[in-house]
Design an enzyme around this catalytic site. Structure first.
Site, PDB file in Angstrom:
ATOM      1  N   GLN A 176       0.839  -1.190   0.000  1.00  0.00           N
ATOM      2  CA  GLN A 176       0.000   0.000   0.000  1.00  0.00           C
ATOM      3  C   GLN A 176       0.878   1.246   0.000  1.00  0.00           C
ATOM      4  O   GLN A 176       1.735   1.383   0.873  1.00  0.00           O
ATOM      5  CB  GLN A 176      -0.869  -0.028   1.263  1.00  0.00           C
ATOM      6  CG  GLN A 176      -1.780   1.152   1.440  1.00  0.00           C
ATOM      7  CD  GLN A 176      -1.965   1.472   2.923  1.00  0.00           C
ATOM      8  OE1 GLN A 176      -1.092   2.032   3.570  1.00  0.00           O
ATOM      9  NE2 GLN A 176      -3.116   1.113   3.453  1.00  0.00           N
ATOM     10  N   GLY A 177       0.686   2.116  -0.986  1.00  0.00           N
ATOM     11  CA  GLY A 177       1.467   3.343  -1.032  1.00  0.00           C
ATOM     12  C   GLY A 177       0.611   4.558  -0.703  1.00  0.00           C
ATOM     13  O   GLY A 177       0.168   5.281  -1.599  1.00  0.00           O
ATOM     14  N   TYR A 178       0.346   4.766   0.568  1.00  0.00           N
ATOM     15  CA  TYR A 178      -0.426   5.939   0.992  1.00  0.00           C
ATOM     16  C   TYR A 178       0.492   6.957   1.664  1.00  0.00           C
ATOM     17  O   TYR A 178       0.675   8.062   1.193  1.00  0.00           O
ATOM     18  CB  TYR A 178      -1.529   5.547   1.988  1.00  0.00           C
ATOM     19  CG  TYR A 178      -2.728   4.817   1.410  1.00  0.00           C
ATOM     20  CD1 TYR A 178      -2.795   4.455   0.063  1.00  0.00           C
ATOM     21  CD2 TYR A 178      -3.815   4.490   2.227  1.00  0.00           C
ATOM     22  CE1 TYR A 178      -3.899   3.776  -0.442  1.00  0.00           C
ATOM     23  CE2 TYR A 178      -4.921   3.825   1.722  1.00  0.00           C
ATOM     24  CZ  TYR A 178      -4.968   3.455   0.397  1.00  0.00           C
ATOM     25  OH  TYR A 178      -6.045   2.796  -0.088  1.00  0.00           O
ATOM     26  N   SER A 179       1.067   6.549   2.819  1.00  0.00           N
ATOM     27  CA  SER A 179       1.779   7.516   3.660  1.00  0.00           C
ATOM     28  C   SER A 179       3.073   8.002   3.024  1.00  0.00           C
ATOM     29  O   SER A 179       3.722   7.277   2.267  1.00  0.00           O
ATOM     30  CB  SER A 179       2.130   6.874   5.003  1.00  0.00           C
ATOM     31  OG  SER A 179       0.970   6.492   5.661  1.00  0.00           O
ATOM     32  N   GLU A 215      -9.338  -1.131   7.257  1.00  0.00           N
ATOM     33  CA  GLU A 215      -8.080  -1.270   7.968  1.00  0.00           C
ATOM     34  C   GLU A 215      -8.290  -1.060   9.465  1.00  0.00           C
ATOM     35  O   GLU A 215      -7.816  -1.838  10.279  1.00  0.00           O
ATOM     36  CB  GLU A 215      -7.051  -0.255   7.442  1.00  0.00           C
ATOM     37  CG  GLU A 215      -5.683  -0.455   8.074  1.00  0.00           C
ATOM     38  CD  GLU A 215      -4.621   0.490   7.539  1.00  0.00           C
ATOM     39  OE1 GLU A 215      -4.980   1.582   7.084  1.00  0.00           O
ATOM     40  OE2 GLU A 215      -3.447   0.126   7.589  1.00  0.00           O
TER      41      GLU A 215
END
Lengths: 364, 407
Positions: free
Chosen positions: B127-130, B245
């Site tokens: 997951q590339g969010y933060s 999540e």
């Protein structure tokens, strides 16, 4: 599978809540407290109209024959309104004692009169939780002798259920010879407790097995004190949130400051799971007796801890006003303080919970 | 109050138990959360898919079991797997976050291409969010994607990308409109991790392990049809599954299991000739935690009953992440205190208890309190959505300027 209150219980909650909103606003609580009366005739009459004096009396004896979960629903509303209403001992524990341990004759003699409100019972079982100042009651052939502390719903009681040192329950006429009554003033002026000094006072043992019944009463009392605290805590959180939404400082309502919001969120986050815990403990008392004593300990100790935090934090959110008598917030603070200590403070109750599970070296 | 499930559900429970009796020995040792799943875990996952014990309500054409949603049956599956001490299906971020996102907002082609291999454990996602400068204020992310012909060209950096080294694919938030208000210029892209220009650096945490990574993008070219939802709507797309999540981080069964393990530890650990549990202070802390675990368990049952009736979760649901993560950390903290000096032993040091699991948990759970929205952000959510308290003035302005937010 449905965890929660039934529609009938929701209705009971609403009915009692509405009744207390009408009969028991804060100025009435204050008037009762100032006059030294922990029992409001107006509130008691209104609750009697709904039938609450007979809440725990079986239908066959003229009562509503309800469950402890129903009683917890009522207790929560009383706590919410900090109602000066002798409910715990008079309407719940005393009829429960008779149902659990009374002979058919004793039940027939007393339960219908409890339902109508004709007799008013207090209950003295603090001695089975812990002995303080040497206070205990011995049952002798001449009658009951000794001291019982923290008899509940004390002031207007004409009869008492008293536990002796062995845990056996006795029915005592408050006017009998050898009964001396001393009112105890506590921080919470909305409740009445007192001391019974007994010297050979004639009393009638409840026929059933002593000890077991007394422990059931203790469990029921703990669950209802937790329920009362739940309602009082809920009211304190609502008051803090409302105040934070009105009070302005530095050009903003204080509720928009994260520091204040977080205090309110922490109160809510710790308070909310208590509701399910109290419901389950009351349900276990009614339907899963094997779990009831432990769940009563958990409900009592956990709400005791959480609502001490709520009482302190909600007061703090109000700033200096919270500390004054002007807002009356202290009535809830003191009610929560009372609920925490009576029938065992958190440490005492957790020790019992450990013993119940065989987690102590000494008792197993 | 009725805590019976009823005969239809008890029959279902018997089926699940029967399945576990016959197949439980095939289960892998753990739920295999972080790393690329082992062959054993993949085989177990596929067996569960076939019987509908995972991906139960996902349509058959996308590789699921196609059952009608039934909260109680889902609960029974979770209860029975926990009781048998057997892990459920794979629970990585591809399955918990990407699959629901594609089901809700993906194109038909995206659903057919990605959901089934993800469920089968063949494609692993990260997951590339933060980003380093966009944590709790995620929408301030700066990784850019400019459009060139049929590609987005991506430049920037992500952080906290768990499994980035093992992953085949990433689902990633990038800024496609640099001029737009911060919530409006974001897009949600999916692309392979072996594209030129992607560099992954392990990020060692206080546990001593690299559970996370930093991921760098330099002129990474991604075809424009690899977007999920509309361009500029990435914030909305990501928010649609952020709740999943948070939901994963408050499992009452897990709390109960850790508490039971703690009780065993306290009974076994000897201080002189006495058991640790005979210390009244430690025992008092244990029982206090037990009451809290019970409260969270019944709170969970209350939320579940509400869901069955289609009621909104309300405060009872909003507080779960905050309370459960804190409680899990306190359970580990008491275990450390129970062990005394033994509680600081780590790595492969002799004399450590249970392989140092409690020490690892004590540190890792601190990360869970922060991750998925810090405790402070959770308190804002509880205050603003649960207690209707006023927003921070700056956020209030943005809210009134029309940003879309999904609970």
């Amino acid at each position: 599978m449905d965890f929660g209150l039934s529609p009938e219980q929701e209705m009971l909650r609403e009915t009692v809540g509405r009744c207390l909103a009408e009969t028991c606003p804060l100025d009435h609580v204050r008037a009762c407290a100032d006059s030294g009366s922990a029992a409001s005739d107006r509130v008691m009459a209104a609750l009697a109209d709904i039938g609450l004096t007979g809440l725990m009396v079986p239908e066959a004896q003229g009562g509503l024959g309800m469950t402890l979960l129903d009683a917890a629903v009522v207790a929560e509303q009383l706590g919410r309104a900090v109602a000066p209403a002798p409910f715990l001992a008079r309407s719940v524990l005393a009829p429960l004692a008779l149902v659990l341990a009374g002979s058919p004759a004793q039940q027939a003699q007393w339960l219908p009169r409890i339902a109508t409100g004709e007799v008013r019972f207090g209950v003295a079982i603090a001695g089975i939780v812990e002995e303080r100042d040497g206070a205990k009651v011995r049952a002798e052939s001449a009658g009951l002798t000794g001291t019982a502390l923290f008899a509940l719903d004390f002031a207007d009681a004409d009869h008492f259920i008293v536990a002796d040192e062995s845990g056996r329950l006795h029915l005592l006429d408050a006017a009998a010879n050898g009964v001396e009554r001393i009112a105890l003033h506590t921080i919470d002026a909305t409740r009445s407790v007192g001391e019974l000094r007994l010297s050979g006072a004639a009393a009638e043992p409840l026929a059933g097995d002593g000890g077991v019944a007394a422990r059931r009463l203790r469990d029921a009392g703990r669950i209802l004190l937790a329920a009362d605290s739940l309602g009082a805590g809920e009211a304190m959180i609502e008051k803090a949130v409302a105040y934070a939404g009105e009070r302005e400082q530095f050009g903003r309502v204080i509720g928009s400051f994260q520091a204040v919001k977080h205090m309110c969120a922490e109160m809510a986050a710790r308070h909310e799971p208590c509701r399910a815990l109290v419901w389950y403990a009351a349900h276990a008392f009614d339907a899963a007796p094997g779990e009831a004593a432990l769940m009563a300990c958990h409900a009592k100790s956990h709400t005791g801890e959480v609502h001490r935090f709520v009482a302190r934090t909600a007061t703090e959110v109000h700033g200096g006003m919270g500390f004054t008598d002007l807002l009356g917030l202290h009535f809830w603070f003191k009610r929560i303080g009372f609920d925490r200590q009576v029938l065992g403070g958190p440490e005492r109750v957790r020790d019992e919970a450990a013993q119940l599970q065989g987690l102590t070296a000494t008792t197993q | 109050m009725n805590l019976d499930y009823g005969p239809e559900y008890e029959r279902f429970r018997a089926e699940v138990r029967d399945f576990l009796d016959r197949n439980g020995q095939l289960a892998p040792d753990s739920a295999n959360r972080a790393a690329r799943p082992s062959a054993e875990a993949v085989a177990w996952q596929n067996l569960l898919l076939e019987h509908g014990y995972t991906a139960r309500t996902i349509p058959r054409e996308y590789g699921g079991y196609g059952a009608e949603p039934d909260i109680l049956k889902a609960r029974i599956i979770a209860e029975e797997f926990a009781r048998a001490g057997v892990p459920g299906g794979l629970s990585n971020q591809g399955i918990s976050m990407l699959v629901p996102t594609l089901l809700e907002l993906g194109t038909e082609e995206q659903k057919r291409r990605w959901i089934e291999p993800t469920l089968r454990g063949e494609v692993v996602w990260c997951q590339g969010y933060s980003e380093p400068g966009a944590g709790s204020d995620l929408a301030s992310l700066r990784t850019s994607a400019r459009e060139e012909n049929v590609h987005f060209v991506i430049n920037g950096q992500k952080i906290w990308t768990s499994t980035a080294r093992q992953a085949d694919m990433i689902f990633c938030l990038v800024r496609t409109e640099s001029e737009a208000p911060k919530h409006a210029g974001i897009s949600y892209l999916i692309f392979p991790m072996d594209l030129p220009g992607i560099e992954v650096c392990p990020l060692k945490t206080m546990t001593g392990h690299a559970e996370f990574n930093e991921t760098f993008f330099t002129d990474v070219r991604v075809p424009v049809d690899q977007i999920v939802g509309l361009r500029g709507q990435g914030w909305f797309v990501a928010n649609a599954t952020l709740g999943h999540e948070r939901g994963m981080l408050g499992d009452p069964d897990a709390l109960e299991n850790r508490l039971l393990a703690l009780i065993r530890l306290m009974q076994e650990e000897q201080v002189g000739s006495a058991r640790a549990i005979d210390n009244p202070v430690l025992r008092d802390r244990l029982i206090a935690l037990q009451a809290e675990v019970a409260a969270m368990k019944y709170n969970g049952m209350r939320v579940l009953s509400g869901q069955i009736k289609g009621e909104p979760g309300g405060m009872a649901k909003l507080i779960v992440k905050l309370q459960s993560c804190e409680l899990a950390h306190q359970i580990s903290a008491l275990a450390i205190d129970t062990m005394g000096e033994m509680g600081i032993l780590y790595a492969d040091s002799p004399r450590q208890r249970e392989g140092g699991t409690w020490q690892w948990n004590y540190m890792f759970q601190l990360g869970l309190i922060i991750g998925g929205g810090t405790a402070q952000i959770q308190k804002n959510i509880i205050a603003e959505r649960g207690l209707n308290m006023p927003r921070e003035p700056r956020l209030a302005q943005e809210a009134s300027s029309g940003r879309k937010e999904v609970a």
